[in-house]
Design an enzyme around this catalytic site. Structure first.
Site, PDB file in Angstrom:
ATOM      1  CE  LYS A 125      -2.988   6.800  -0.977  1.00  0.00           C
ATOM      2  NZ  LYS A 125      -3.986   7.769  -0.481  1.00  0.00           N
ATOM      3  CB  THR A 126      -5.330   7.469   4.327  1.00  0.00           C
ATOM      4  OG1 THR A 126      -5.500   7.239   2.930  1.00  0.00           O
ATOM      5  CG2 THR A 126      -6.402   8.419   4.821  1.00  0.00           C
TER       6      THR A 126
ATOM      7  CG  ASP B 240      -4.463  11.428  -0.273  1.00  0.00           C
ATOM      8  OD1 ASP B 240      -3.482  10.675  -0.406  1.00  0.00           O
ATOM      9  OD2 ASP B 240      -5.604  11.011   0.012  1.00  0.00           O
ATOM     10  CD  GLU B 241      -4.742   8.481  -3.986  1.00  0.00           C
ATOM     11  OE1 GLU B 241      -3.790   8.171  -4.733  1.00  0.00           O
ATOM     12  OE2 GLU B 241      -5.399   7.651  -3.346  1.00  0.00           O
TER      13      GLU B 241
ATOM     14  CD  GLN C 255      -1.221   2.346  -5.646  1.00  0.00           C
ATOM     15  OE1 GLN C 255      -2.401   2.062  -5.513  1.00  0.00           O
ATOM     16  NE2 GLN C 255      -0.434   2.605  -4.614  1.00  0.00           N
TER      17      GLN C 255
ATOM     18  NE  ARG D 251      -5.673  -2.058  -5.530  1.00  0.00           N
ATOM     19  CZ  ARG D 251      -5.130  -1.104  -4.781  1.00  0.00           C
ATOM     20  NH1 ARG D 251      -5.866  -0.438  -3.922  1.00  0.00           N
ATOM     21  NH2 ARG D 251      -3.840  -0.824  -4.876  1.00  0.00           N
TER      22      ARG D 251
END
Length: 725
Positions: free
Chosen positions: A32-33, A216-217, A247, A599
């Site tokens: 995504k980044t 973002d986020e 998340q 993770r």
């Protein structure tokens, strides 16, 4: 410059999305980044948008710096005029520019956490409100939540007396802030959102300037952030948000995962793009994560997939207790390191900070280095150091460092001036601080009582009396008994546990220290303090060290590791007992496990204990209800977690509502807890538990020399030693 190179079709769709609102639901490890930074570069290089007309916001300074650097690398130039930064920094700049509309000057200062709490304490004192009943941290937390919801003091809802107290303190708190020309962190968001809401000219100015707003986020935004973003995108409606409601794990900080749903409602014409191609994990790990998260309601489902292959099956390990759990983790890592694995490949995750203590001790005992992320080392935490300082002082009153740490903790009106007078007197009398305090325990009969003002003398005398009482008990009470006496005498729980997440976590750490003290009932205070000193004197490891990483699941967000251990997967720990009666909290607990699972890149270990220690006592525990959602075929040897049985610690109706059960055959157990049995190879043992699973009776037997064993009754050839059970 080909910005589409090496992007998958979903990423390319997001990158080249036209104008208008765009919602990118990005699964973990989906890049995504990269999409967000490439999107900024695409707007500038392909659509001709000036950097001045772009606003991009994120949550951390580190993330903002990385995004800026990546965009400049892609474009090969410095991007002057681009508004890229954290929410708080962006709002601070805007408020300084538009201060003429606001009740403070452009030169305002931003108060830190300590400054804010001190203002709350001042307001409480002015109203003569008891800080023990209305803890400053808790009151400030209520004020913070109100600001996140854009509620001003005059609008604060008043449904009970506590609300009335908070409203009064909130009003005074804001007055004190403004009189100092200061804002707190929440003010930066609240004032910006209200400014854009109430001043059409300002709203139009910025919404016209920012042709494109990127976020973002997005799942971590609160209501104030959502509304200010909505206002900034009001004119052009080119708002591009990237996030994953699965998340969203920071509800306790004010984050509201429902903002994703609000976005879809407020922008019904939004393009919704799913990033489902995972570049991090194996398919088995992704399938386990999806099996856990798919039980949460009101979400857009993502089908995560990878080209990395199925990978190793998940290890679901049952252990006897937390100590055995820690040993299993350390031994597993040590064996792999001996076989050539890099120590830094491993991460150990857990729900609460207090869980790190046994893990840290296991690493130290094995002489293996580690690093702790997202929290202080257990023995370096404030509350743990406080209690140990009390014990050190009782054990050795000449320990001036410990004395100065605790003499006014919790506060007992012994300030710096009084301490200076105490030290001066000790120097003049050629004696120690503690000697004077112990003499002052006599009250007005002490030769030193007249050396202080009446208030200072009384406060010092009371502390001296406490110290005298504890000293008298040092040879009669075990470490746990002495610790409990101190905790009770100073009311340390009220001092720490104010109902906030931080306060509860800190008290949990004290309870963990109590559990350790209980193990020294036969060894005494000397051994207890000596052993602790050997642990707490360890040097802090370099963050870049190639060593295993220990962290809470909250701290794991955004990180990845080849091998992940998630420890403490018991009902009451994850999901946490405080969440049982709150469906929203239970959903977030499930998201927390989802974040932990995703993770892992190559291998995943999930651990749960048959017993856990609470308040210094051991009690049986049930596996986390979420474990039963993981399909049998994803687990090495099959998923052995009992399905469909209500937890011993949870109401059956809550269990069934949160985790629908699969039918289990009704069979009669041959073995019962407490039975003595004999195994042909391991000798005599005691049955701890028996359960029917997939038509087979599974028996947990503890053997004195071999420890806990899980046995299939039909194969174990167990012989009953005591048939009178």
């Amino acid at each position: 410059m080909n910005l589409l190179a090496n992007l998958n079709p979903q990423q390319q769709q997001a990158l080249t999305a036209g104008t208008g609102p765009v919602l990118v639901l990005a699964g973990p490890g989906s890049g995504k980044t990269r999409v967000l930074t490439n999107r900024i570069a695409y707007l500038i290089s392909h659509l001709g948008v000036r950097p001045y007309n772009i606003l991009a916001v994120t949550f951390t300074n580190k993330a903002a710096r990385q995004m800026q650097q990546r965009v400049e690398e892609l474009l090969g130039e410095n991007l002057r005029g681009l508004s890229l930064g954290t929410f708080h920094a962006t709002c601070a700049r805007l408020l300084r520019r538009e201060a003429d509309y606001l009740p403070f000057k452009s030169s305002f200062v931003i108060f830190n956490d300590d400054d804010q709490r001190n203002l709350v304490k001042r307001a409480l004192r002015e109203f003569d409100i008891d800080e023990k009943r209305y803890r400053p941290h808790s009151v400030h937390g209520s004020i913070s939540r109100a600001k996140n919801e854009l509620i001003l003091p005059a609008e604060y809802p008043n449904t009970n007396y506590r609300d009335e107290v908070v409203a009064r303190v909130y009003t005074r708190y804001q007055e004190l802030l403004l009189s100092s020309n200061a804002l707190d962190f929440d003010d930066l968001l609240m004032w910006t959102a209200r400014l854009l809401e109430e001043q059409p000219a300002v709203r139009e100015k910025y919404s016209r300037r920012y042709e494109h707003v990127l976020v973002d986020e997005f799942q971590d935004t609160n209501m104030a952030q959502y509304l200010l973003l909505k206002h900034l995108a009001a004119f052009h409606r080119n708002i591009f948000v990237v996030g994953d409601s699965d998340q969203s794990i920071y509800r306790w900080r004010g984050a509201d995962h429902r903002n994703v749903q609000r976005f879809e409602q407020d922008f019904p014409d939004a393009q919704v793009i799913l990033l489902e191609h995972n570049y991090r994990s194996t398919q088995i790990i992704l399938d386990a994560a999806m099996a856990v998260i798919d039980r949460n309601p009101h979400r857009t489902r993502k089908s995560l997939f990878t080209e990395r292959g199925s990978g190793d099956k998940i290890i679901l390990q049952e252990v006897f207790d937390g100590r055995e759990e820690a040993s299993f983790v350390v031994n597993s890592i040590a064996q792999e390191v001996l076989q050539g694995a890099e120590p830094g490949n491993f991460a150990v995750m857990y729900r609460t900070n207090a869980q790190s203590r046994q893990l840290e001790e296991a690493f130290l005992q094995a002489n293996l280095p580690y690093k702790l992320v997202g929290a202080q080392r257990f023995y370096g935490r404030r509350e743990v150091k406080d209690i140990l300082a009390y014990l050190h002082l009782v054990y050795n009153p000449e320990n001036e460092t410990s004395l100065l740490r605790v003499i006014n903790t919790p506060r007992r009106k012994i300030g710096n001036k009084t301490l200076e007078d105490l030290r001066t007197l000790a120097i003049n009398e050629n004696t120690s601080l503690s000697a004077i305090l112990l003499d002052l325990a006599q009250g007005e009969g002490s030769e030193f009582y007249g050396s202080f003002t009446r208030g200072a003398g009384l406060a010092l005398s009371r502390f001296g009396d406490l110290l005298t009482g504890w000293r008298a008990l040092i040879n009669d009470l075990p470490p746990l008994g002495l610790m409990d006496r101190i905790l009770n005498d100073v009311d340390y729980q009220s001092y720490l546990d104010d109902g906030s997440e931080e306060g509860i976590d800190r008290w949990d750490n004290v309870l963990e220290l109590r559990r350790l003290a209980a193990e020294y009932s036969d060894r005494g205070i000397t051994d207890f303090l000596q052993d602790i000193a050997l642990v707490s004197d360890q040097d802090t490891l370099d963050e870049t060290a190639n060593v295993p990483t220990l962290m809470t699941l909250h701290a794991a967000k955004g990180l990845e590791f080849p091998v992940v251990f998630i420890a403490g997967l018991q009902d009451g720990t994850l999901p946490h007992v405080r969440s049982f009666d709150d469906p929203e909290a239970m959903a977030e607990e499930r998201r927390l496990l989802y974040v932990g699972i995703t993770r892992a890149k190559d291998r995943l270990y999930l651990l749960h204990a048959l017993n856990r220690s609470t308040y210094g006592y051991t009690e049986p525990s049930d596996p986390s209800r979420y474990l039963s959602d993981i399909p049998d075929e994803l687990v090495e040897g099959g998923n052995q977690v009992l399905i469909g049985k209500p937890s011993r610690t949870v109401r059956a109706d809550l269990w069934e509502a949160a985790s629908p059960a699969s039918p289990v055959p009704v069979l009669q157990s041959e073995y019962k807890a407490g039975m003595q049995v004999r195994h042909p190879a391991w000798g005599e043992g005691m049955v701890l538990n028996s359960k029917i699973q997939d038509g087979e009776e599974i028996v947990d037997v503890f053997f004195e020399d071999k420890g806990l064993k899980k046995l299939a009754a039909s194969l174990a050839k167990l012989e009953l030693v005591n048939t009178n059970q």
